[in-house]
Design a protein around this motif. Sequence first.
Motif, PDB file in Angstrom:
ATOM      1  N   ASN A 159      -6.373  21.566   2.385  1.00 36.91           N
ATOM      2  CA  ASN A 159      -6.583  21.665   3.928  1.00 36.91           C
ATOM      3  C   ASN A 159      -6.465  21.528   5.338  1.00 36.91           C
ATOM      4  OD1 ASN A 159      -6.311  25.267   4.604  1.00 36.91           O
ATOM      5  ND2 ASN A 159      -8.997  24.866   5.021  1.00 36.91           N
ATOM      6  N   HIS A 185      -3.424  29.669   5.107  1.00 37.10           N
ATOM      7  CA  HIS A 185      -4.578  28.472   4.951  1.00 37.10           C
ATOM      8  C   HIS A 185      -5.791  28.560   6.255  1.00 37.10           C
ATOM      9  CE1 HIS A 185      -1.750  26.037   2.368  1.00 37.10           C
ATOM     10  NE2 HIS A 185      -2.804  25.492   1.700  1.00 37.10           N
ATOM     11  N   ASP A 222      -9.738  28.190   7.874  1.00 34.94           N
ATOM     12  CA  ASP A 222     -10.837  27.513   7.766  1.00 34.94           C
ATOM     13  C   ASP A 222     -11.846  27.848   8.784  1.00 34.94           C
ATOM     14  OD1 ASP A 222     -12.841  25.155   6.829  1.00 34.94           O
ATOM     15  OD2 ASP A 222     -11.337  23.166   7.691  1.00 34.94           O
ATOM     16  N   GLY A 237      -8.157  28.192   0.499  1.00 36.05           N
ATOM     17  CA  GLY A 237      -9.043  28.057   1.830  1.00 36.05           C
ATOM     18  C   GLY A 237     -10.089  26.875   0.856  1.00 36.05           C
ATOM     19  N   ASP A 238     -11.142  26.474   1.741  1.00 36.47           N
ATOM     20  CA  ASP A 238     -12.187  25.193   1.014  1.00 36.47           C
ATOM     21  C   ASP A 238     -12.995  25.754   1.284  1.00 36.47           C
ATOM     22  OD1 ASP A 238     -12.874  24.594   3.435  1.00 36.47           O
ATOM     23  OD2 ASP A 238     -11.507  23.545   4.630  1.00 36.47           O
TER      24      ASP A 238
END
Length: 286
Positions: A258, A148, A150, A211-212
């Motif tokens: 996330n 993950h 960010d 991921g966002d």
Amino acid sequence: MAEEKDVFYVVRKGDVVGIYKSFSDIQPLFASSVSGEPLSIYKGYSLPQKTEEYLVSHGLKGAPYSIGAADVHEGLFGRLVACPYLDPYSSGGRTFDASSSSRNLQGAIQFDSSKQAGSSLLPTNSQRHHALGGSQAELSTCLSCTLHFDGASKGNPGPAGAGAILRDGSKVYRLREGVGIQTNNVAEYRGLILGLKQALEKGYKQIHVQGDSLLVCSQIQGLWKVKNQNMATLCSEAKELKDKFMSFKINHVLREFNSEADVQANLAIHLRAFAAGEVQEDCQFL
């Protein structure tokens, strides 16, 4: 493809050789081979007992396995035949080539060891740890991980940080890096790159990324064009890293899924916020 009795498959991608007991286990590798390093696939029957003993004696047990190409010597797998396959992800339906001769097989699988002084046919300690066990739990702990990523920027552009969470079946790595004065999109890319680099350094060969950032995920998948030169450079670096994995998958998730990576990205802002480069890592054993 119906499985044949006692069949096994030897697959090379880059510097990694995998031994699989089912053709369906190879399917995830096809997508990552389109833009990355090509696959070479060979088929054998009844994995030789001496090969099983060799693998077990050096910490590799169960199936499938994964070892370094430099540790493959001629005759290790017995008689193998070429196994060309149709690439399901290619619009042209191209067929990947595989040599039918045993000698050419070794050329396709083995490194040029002439430049490696003191090279050995035995797996290194790190390669032993990368072996796949027979169960899904062993697969996740030995070779596969989730990532993950960010990024965060206070000001956009402003002091920025990159964060990543690497997780397998037994460990969680929390990663953060200060990236200086940057935009949020740059920080997002830096989070992805941070996670991919660390995953490769730790020996993971299969990775599922989440991921966002819809922009980053879509550009990596080739769904969106990259118009900004800075973004293009980062996207290119990320793609070069992803192509080093035997299997790579990335998808977009909502921000609420996330949160762990977001925490690391915001913590990273305070790591030399006005100068990039400092990386911190925590590891937790599950």
